[in-house]
Design a protein around this motif. Sequence first.
Motif, mmCIF file in Angstrom:
data_model
loop_
_atom_site.group_PDB
_atom_site.id
_atom_site.type_symbol
_atom_site.label_atom_id
_atom_site.label_comp_id
_atom_site.label_asym_id
_atom_site.label_seq_id
_atom_site.Cartn_x
_atom_site.Cartn_y
_atom_site.Cartn_z
ATOM 1 N N ARG A 19 0.849 -1.186 0.000
ATOM 2 C CA ARG A 19 0.000 0.000 0.000
ATOM 3 C C ARG A 19 0.886 1.239 0.000
ATOM 4 N N LEU A 20 0.719 2.041 -1.031
ATOM 5 C CA LEU A 20 1.448 3.301 -1.143
ATOM 6 C C LEU A 20 0.613 4.434 -0.552
ATOM 7 N N SER A 21 1.303 5.380 0.069
ATOM 8 C CA SER A 21 0.648 6.561 0.631
ATOM 9 C C SER A 21 1.218 7.815 0.003
ATOM 10 N N CYS A 22 0.364 8.806 -0.162
ATOM 11 C CA CYS A 22 0.769 10.095 -0.693
ATOM 12 C C CYS A 22 0.166 11.166 0.195
ATOM 13 N N ALA A 23 1.009 11.833 0.957
ATOM 14 C CA ALA A 23 0.544 12.839 1.910
ATOM 15 C C ALA A 23 0.898 14.236 1.431
ATOM 16 N N ALA A 24 -0.069 15.124 1.554
ATOM 17 C CA ALA A 24 0.154 16.532 1.211
ATOM 18 C C ALA A 24 0.190 17.350 2.487
ATOM 19 N N SER A 25 1.204 18.192 2.613
ATOM 20 C CA SER A 25 1.349 18.964 3.849
ATOM 21 C C SER A 25 1.121 20.458 3.653
ATOM 22 N N GLN A 26 1.146 20.921 2.417
ATOM 23 C CA GLN A 26 1.112 22.361 2.190
ATOM 24 C C GLN A 26 -0.211 22.859 1.648
ATOM 25 N N PHE A 27 -1.078 21.939 1.219
ATOM 26 C CA PHE A 27 -2.344 22.360 0.644
ATOM 27 C C PHE A 27 -3.332 21.208 0.768
ATOM 28 N N THR A 28 -4.607 21.543 0.636
ATOM 29 C CA THR A 28 -5.630 20.512 0.711
ATOM 30 C C THR A 28 -5.782 19.811 -0.630
ATOM 31 N N LEU A 29 -6.095 18.535 -0.542
ATOM 32 C CA LEU A 29 -6.354 17.748 -1.750
ATOM 33 C C LEU A 29 -7.843 17.649 -2.043
ATOM 34 N N ASN A 30 -8.657 18.340 -1.274
ATOM 35 C CA ASN A 30 -10.101 18.132 -1.333
ATOM 36 C C ASN A 30 -10.755 18.560 -2.637
ATOM 37 N N TYR A 31 -10.119 19.384 -3.419
ATOM 38 C CA TYR A 31 -10.749 19.869 -4.642
ATOM 39 C C TYR A 31 -9.918 19.571 -5.883
ATOM 40 N N ALA A 32 -9.003 18.646 -5.754
ATOM 41 C CA ALA A 32 -8.044 18.398 -6.813
ATOM 42 C C ALA A 32 -8.192 17.010 -7.409
ATOM 43 N N ALA A 33 -7.476 16.814 -8.474
ATOM 44 C CA ALA A 33 -7.237 15.470 -8.982
ATOM 45 C C ALA A 33 -5.920 14.990 -8.391
ATOM 46 N N ILE A 34 -5.918 13.740 -7.963
ATOM 47 C CA ILE A 34 -4.692 13.145 -7.446
ATOM 48 C C ILE A 34 -4.449 11.856 -8.222
ATOM 49 N N GLY A 35 -3.228 11.665 -8.630
ATOM 50 C CA GLY A 35 -2.927 10.500 -9.431
ATOM 51 C C GLY A 35 -1.684 9.765 -8.978
ATOM 52 N N TRP A 36 -1.659 8.494 -9.307
ATOM 53 C CA TRP A 36 -0.460 7.678 -9.142
ATOM 54 C C TRP A 36 0.061 7.345 -10.537
ATOM 55 N N PHE A 37 1.333 7.574 -10.730
ATOM 56 C CA PHE A 37 1.992 7.312 -11.997
ATOM 57 C C PHE A 37 3.206 6.438 -11.723
ATOM 58 N N ARG A 38 3.672 5.751 -12.741
ATOM 59 C CA ARG A 38 4.868 4.942 -12.547
ATOM 60 C C ARG A 38 5.762 5.026 -13.767
ATOM 61 N N GLN A 39 7.040 4.829 -13.514
ATOM 62 C CA GLN A 39 8.012 4.849 -14.594
ATOM 63 C C GLN A 39 9.025 3.754 -14.370
ATOM 64 N N ALA A 40 9.069 2.831 -15.325
ATOM 65 C CA ALA A 40 10.047 1.749 -15.291
ATOM 66 C C ALA A 40 11.250 2.162 -16.137
ATOM 67 N N PRO A 41 12.402 1.564 -15.893
ATOM 68 C CA PRO A 41 13.603 1.919 -16.663
ATOM 69 C C PRO A 41 13.376 1.775 -18.164
#
Length: 126
Positions: A19-41
């Motif tokens: 389970r991956l976590s993504c925490a925001a400390s400087q702004f709220t995520l309540n009105y945004a899009a949040i995404g997980w992306f990945r990059q392999a070599p």
Amino acid sequence: QEPLVESGGGLVQPGGSLRLSCAASQFTLNYAAIGWFRQAPGKEREGVSCINSVDGSTYYANSVKGRFTISKDNAENTVYLQMTNLNPEDTAIYYCATDTPSWIATMCSAPDFGSWGQGTQVTVSS
């Protein structure tokens, strides 16, 4: 401090879960899009899963449908990516990103997102 901080990556055997976590400390995520992306070599960065914070709609790449689940904890201002039945093709650096408007989560395209975390390595290997 980074705007977004990912955690939860690591080494896991095929068939395992993380389970991956993504925490925001400087702004709220309540009105945004949040995404997980990945990059392999040697590969381009791809959208894995995105969530629209306003209406809760989600996007999943075909390769992870039925195995990954994105969720958001408003109180913690954190987004999670539960990954199950992992396979070696899931090995990559995983990044979370956010931006507005929230509907950009529908396409889950990396160029639409302006704020990124530093990434967390996920390695699936026996």
